[in-house]
Design a protein around this motif. Structure first.
Motif, PDB file in Angstrom:
ATOM      1  N   VAL A 153      31.627  38.444  42.952  1.00  0.00           N
ATOM      2  CA  VAL A 153      31.229  38.313  44.353  1.00  0.00           C
ATOM      3  C   VAL A 153      30.093  37.302  44.461  1.00  0.00           C
ATOM      4  N   GLU A 154      30.278  36.332  45.357  1.00  0.00           N
ATOM      5  CA  GLU A 154      29.262  35.305  45.585  1.00  0.00           C
ATOM      6  C   GLU A 154      28.453  35.558  46.851  1.00  0.00           C
ATOM      7  N   GLY A 155      29.034  36.289  47.776  1.00  0.00           N
ATOM      8  CA  GLY A 155      28.360  36.607  49.030  1.00  0.00           C
ATOM      9  C   GLY A 155      29.323  37.318  49.950  1.00  0.00           C
ATOM     10  N   PHE A 156      28.830  37.741  51.102  1.00  0.00           N
ATOM     11  CA  PHE A 156      29.696  38.423  52.055  1.00  0.00           C
ATOM     12  C   PHE A 156      29.052  38.400  53.432  1.00  0.00           C
ATOM     13  N   THR A 157      29.852  38.643  54.432  1.00  0.00           N
ATOM     14  CA  THR A 157      29.377  38.875  55.795  1.00  0.00           C
ATOM     15  C   THR A 157      30.004  40.178  56.267  1.00  0.00           C
ATOM     16  N   GLN A 158      29.294  40.893  57.108  1.00  0.00           N
ATOM     17  CA  GLN A 158      29.861  42.139  57.603  1.00  0.00           C
ATOM     18  C   GLN A 158      29.686  42.245  59.110  1.00  0.00           C
ATOM     19  N   THR A 159      30.631  42.925  59.734  1.00  0.00           N
ATOM     20  CA  THR A 159      30.576  43.244  61.155  1.00  0.00           C
ATOM     21  C   THR A 159      30.613  44.763  61.276  1.00  0.00           C
ATOM     22  N   ASP A 160      30.715  45.242  62.491  1.00  0.00           N
ATOM     23  CA  ASP A 160      30.822  46.693  62.694  1.00  0.00           C
ATOM     24  C   ASP A 160      32.159  47.238  62.217  1.00  0.00           C
ATOM     25  N   GLU A 161      33.130  46.341  61.984  1.00  0.00           N
ATOM     26  CA  GLU A 161      34.477  46.802  61.670  1.00  0.00           C
ATOM     27  C   GLU A 161      34.973  46.440  60.279  1.00  0.00           C
ATOM     28  N   PHE A 162      34.415  45.389  59.654  1.00  0.00           N
ATOM     29  CA  PHE A 162      34.924  44.979  58.350  1.00  0.00           C
ATOM     30  C   PHE A 162      33.901  44.124  57.617  1.00  0.00           C
ATOM     31  N   VAL A 163      34.232  43.822  56.360  1.00  0.00           N
ATOM     32  CA  VAL A 163      33.401  42.980  55.501  1.00  0.00           C
ATOM     33  C   VAL A 163      34.287  41.859  54.960  1.00  0.00           C
ATOM     34  N   VAL A 164      33.781  40.622  54.995  1.00  0.00           N
ATOM     35  CA  VAL A 164      34.490  39.491  54.394  1.00  0.00           C
ATOM     36  C   VAL A 164      33.705  39.046  53.166  1.00  0.00           C
ATOM     37  N   VAL A 165      34.368  39.077  52.014  1.00  0.00           N
ATOM     38  CA  VAL A 165      33.715  38.816  50.733  1.00  0.00           C
ATOM     39  C   VAL A 165      34.184  37.471  50.189  1.00  0.00           C
ATOM     40  N   GLN A 166      33.229  36.676  49.696  1.00  0.00           N
ATOM     41  CA  GLN A 166      33.550  35.409  49.042  1.00  0.00           C
ATOM     42  C   GLN A 166      33.464  35.602  47.530  1.00  0.00           C
ATOM     43  N   ALA A 167      34.531  35.196  46.850  1.00  0.00           N
ATOM     44  CA  ALA A 167      34.578  35.333  45.389  1.00  0.00           C
ATOM     45  C   ALA A 167      35.552  34.321  44.820  1.00  0.00           C
ATOM     46  N   GLY A 168      35.094  33.522  43.871  1.00  0.00           N
ATOM     47  CA  GLY A 168      35.968  32.556  43.225  1.00  0.00           C
ATOM     48  C   GLY A 168      36.576  31.556  44.167  1.00  0.00           C
ATOM     49  N   GLY A 169      35.830  31.168  45.193  1.00  0.00           N
ATOM     50  CA  GLY A 169      36.331  30.190  46.152  1.00  0.00           C
ATOM     51  C   GLY A 169      37.311  30.745  47.157  1.00  0.00           C
ATOM     52  N   GLN A 170      37.500  32.054  47.187  1.00  0.00           N
ATOM     53  CA  GLN A 170      38.407  32.689  48.137  1.00  0.00           C
ATOM     54  C   GLN A 170      37.662  33.704  48.984  1.00  0.00           C
ATOM     55  N   SER A 171      38.299  34.094  50.075  1.00  0.00           N
ATOM     56  CA  SER A 171      37.751  35.129  50.942  1.00  0.00           C
ATOM     57  C   SER A 171      38.669  36.347  50.909  1.00  0.00           C
ATOM     58  N   PHE A 172      38.052  37.507  50.887  1.00  0.00           N
ATOM     59  CA  PHE A 172      38.786  38.774  50.879  1.00  0.00           C
ATOM     60  C   PHE A 172      38.165  39.678  51.933  1.00  0.00           C
ATOM     61  N   ARG A 173      38.997  40.362  52.688  1.00  0.00           N
ATOM     62  CA  ARG A 173      38.492  41.203  53.769  1.00  0.00           C
ATOM     63  C   ARG A 173      38.776  42.670  53.491  1.00  0.00           C
ATOM     64  N   GLY A 174      37.786  43.500  53.763  1.00  0.00           N
ATOM     65  CA  GLY A 174      37.946  44.934  53.580  1.00  0.00           C
ATOM     66  C   GLY A 174      37.181  45.708  54.623  1.00  0.00           C
ATOM     67  N   CYS A 175      37.574  46.958  54.791  1.00  0.00           N
ATOM     68  CA  CYS A 175      36.805  47.827  55.703  1.00  0.00           C
ATOM     69  C   CYS A 175      35.434  48.130  55.117  1.00  0.00           C
ATOM     70  N   TRP A 176      35.381  48.238  53.778  1.00  0.00           N
ATOM     71  CA  TRP A 176      34.142  48.595  53.092  1.00  0.00           C
ATOM     72  C   TRP A 176      33.990  47.761  51.827  1.00  0.00           C
ATOM     73  N   LEU A 177      32.756  47.545  51.430  1.00  0.00           N
ATOM     74  CA  LEU A 177      32.435  46.880  50.168  1.00  0.00           C
ATOM     75  C   LEU A 177      31.516  47.797  49.374  1.00  0.00           C
ATOM     76  N   VAL A 178      31.839  48.041  48.115  1.00  0.00           N
ATOM     77  CA  VAL A 178      30.992  48.868  47.248  1.00  0.00           C
ATOM     78  C   VAL A 178      30.539  48.024  46.062  1.00  0.00           C
ATOM     79  N   GLY A 179      29.232  47.895  45.909  1.00  0.00           N
ATOM     80  CA  GLY A 179      28.668  47.163  44.783  1.00  0.00           C
ATOM     81  C   GLY A 179      28.548  48.047  43.560  1.00  0.00           C
ATOM     82  N   CYS A 180      29.370  47.778  42.568  1.00  0.00           N
ATOM     83  CA  CYS A 180      29.275  48.429  41.252  1.00  0.00           C
ATOM     84  C   CYS A 180      29.057  47.331  40.217  1.00  0.00           C
ATOM     85  N   ASP A 181      28.270  46.332  40.613  1.00  0.00           N
ATOM     86  CA  ASP A 181      28.148  45.099  39.837  1.00  0.00           C
ATOM     87  C   ASP A 181      26.847  44.994  39.056  1.00  0.00           C
ATOM     88  N   GLY A 182      26.325  46.125  38.625  1.00  0.00           N
ATOM     89  CA  GLY A 182      25.243  46.108  37.650  1.00  0.00           C
ATOM     90  C   GLY A 182      23.841  45.966  38.201  1.00  0.00           C
TER      91      GLY A 182
END
Length: 505
Positions: A153-182
């Motif tokens: 994960v390189e960064g993300f933006t969130q709204t009241d309804e979803f989260v857009v995550v940037q990783a490896g030059g791509q964007s991924f959208r989810g309802c929730w993001l959980v950081g288990c990244d150390g």
């Protein structure tokens, strides 16, 4: 036009044991899950024995059993074990664990004092991180979880309804993001969550080497005027150099440096002829100020970090995942009580803080000072008493874990005892589906119809047990925690009130 990113119920940053276990929990509950992992290859020498060996606590063993994962992890551990070489085999007494290297022994532990548990031995298991990750990865893959490696994960933006995550030059959208990244979590930092605690007192070393003059080193854990070393012949060494953590990640770990530190701490002329593997760590103890910010949550080392003394970090993180999974799933499905997700931080933050203090207490006992050695002598005396050994076993094994839930029965907040029912089934096996459980110790009970109204969330069983600890009924959350218990006959209104905080109306 660019295509919209694929949408997932949950995106998890980090494919270590915590992230994978959480992914399995969410998938079990019917959620779509994407796991993003920075490393391309999960393999590392540090996840194999001896450095990758972890003692699994009682709550961890119970959680793995309740999800049908324990047998596979035990099988992997057995396949890697060398007959007759368990760490306690050469001792006349079997140790149950240690506190800052001071062992407590099974023959001093009084398990009869744990009235919230069934009589009998407490399970113990040592397993490699490699085996744990392999089993969890296989379960996640079989459950339909998408794991993308080489995409941190390189960064993300969130709204009241979803989260857009940037990783490896791509964007991924989810309802929730959980950081288990150390401990250096990108998710935590990007979420603006504070991370505070105490700075390190030492640089720890884990070393595999070929040695000359190793006869000068005393096997086992040794405290000296310069620090501590733990030597397992022929060439496995752990050291604590009380330099304030100055060397950790500050320079390459060379053969010459390791030899100089080992000589200074041990006071010997031992020579490191070949450095096969070396890594450093510290006793920094930090915890996130919050485990949630909007649609972003934290678990594992992203939420708390401490020294590996006693090996409780993995257990703490897996406990986070077990606690969070069913609550987040219920929230995703839209049928969770209002504050159910908030109970994750309310329950787990105090557990993390307690483990961090446990780690700090061990560091205080390890300091190269006369006062620490004096304190060590007192702890050695106390840990040899039944009261002392039982207390340390409670803490190290995790038996003392109890959430502060409302309820007058002493079992509430504890892990459910693994009752053996009259048909031979164990309660642990009844939790395999990830549902809650309403268990009435009465084959003639008549709450089947009522319980079926919540059948998507709760399993219902009415039967006798070989030892029911005097209970008439018990309500168990999907994570195996007792939410309510009664020693008297119950009616539907009572059961309904007990269910509502966890399963809704």
């Amino acid at each position: 036009m660019p295509t919209s990113p694929t949408h997932y119920d949950t995106i998890i940053a980090g494919a270590g044991p915590v992230g994978l276990f959480l992914a399995c929990e969410l998938s079990l509950a019917g959620c779509s899950v994407l796991v993003l992992e920075q490393a391309c290859d999960p393999s590392s020498p540090l996840i194999y024995a001896p450095f990758g060996l972890r003692g699994l606590s009682v709550p961890t063993i119970e959680s793995l059993d309740r999800r049908g994962l324990l047998n596979a992890i035990e099988a992997h551990a057995a396949s890697r074990a060398t007959p007759g070489t368990a760490h306690w085999m050469k001792q006349t007494r079997r140790p149950g664990g240690h506190f800052a290297g001071i062992q407590f022994f099974h023959d001093r532990i009084d398990t009869a004092r744990w009235t919230h548990r069934l009589p009998g031995a407490v399970s113990n298991l040592a397993a490699e991180m490699a085996g744990i990750e392999a089993v969890l990865s296989a379960r996640a893959e079989a459950s339909g979880v998408t794991v993308l490696r080489g995409r941190g994960v390189e960064g993300f933006t969130q709204t009241d309804e979803f989260v857009v995550v940037q990783a490896g030059g791509q964007s991924f959208r989810g309802c929730w993001l959980v950081g288990c990244d150390g401990a250096r979590s990108t998710v935590r930092k990007a979420a603006g969550v504070g991370f505070t605690g105490t700075e390190p007192e030492f640089t720890g070393y884990s070393v595999q080497a070929e040695l000359a003059g190793a006869d000068a080193l005393m096997p086992g854990r040794q405290y000296t005027a310069q620090g501590m070393y733990l030597f397992t012949p022929p060439g496995t060494i752990a050291m604590a150099d009380f330099d304030g953590g100055a060397f950790h990640r500050s320079a390459p770990i060379t053969r010459e440096h390791v030899e100089a530190v080992l000589r200074r701490i041990s006071g010997t002329d031992v020579t490191v002829t070949k450095l096969e593997l070396a890594t450093t760590w510290t006793d920094r103890a930090y915890q996130a100020s919050a485990y949630r910010n909007g649609r972003v949550l934290l678990a594992g080392d992203a939420a708390h970090v401490h020294s590996p003394l006693g090996g409780q970090g993995l257990n703490l993180g897996l406990g986070d995942a077990m606690n969070l999974g069913w609550k987040l799933a219920a929230t995703i499905h839209g049928d969770a009580p209002t504050d159910l997700l908030d109970s994750y931080e309310r329950e787990r933050h105090p557990v993390g803080a307690r483990i961090l203090d446990w780690s700090r207490a061990q560091v205080a006992l390890m300091r190269p000072s006369r006062s620490s050695r004096a304190l060590e002598a007192i702890i050695r005396d106390l840990i040899e008493t039944p009261d002392g050994a039982t207390y340390f076993a409670e803490r190290v094994w995790g038996v003392s874990l109890r959430y502060d839930l409302s309820g007058s029965h002493p079992l509430v907040g504890h892990s459910v005892p693994d009752f053996v029912l009259n048909d031979g089934q164990r309660v642990g096996s009844l939790l395999r589906g990830g549902k809650g459980l309403l268990l009435e110790f009465d084959p003639g009970a008549t709450h089947q119809t009522f319980a079926c109204r919540k059948s998507k969330k709760i399993s219902y069983v009415a039967t006798n047990a070989r030892d029911g600890l005097g209970l008439r009924a018990i309500l168990v959350r999907p994570d195996g925690i007792v939410a309510w218990a009664s020693e008297t006959a119950v009616d539907e209104a009572t059961v309904s009130r007990a269910m509502t905080p966890w399963f809704g109306d």
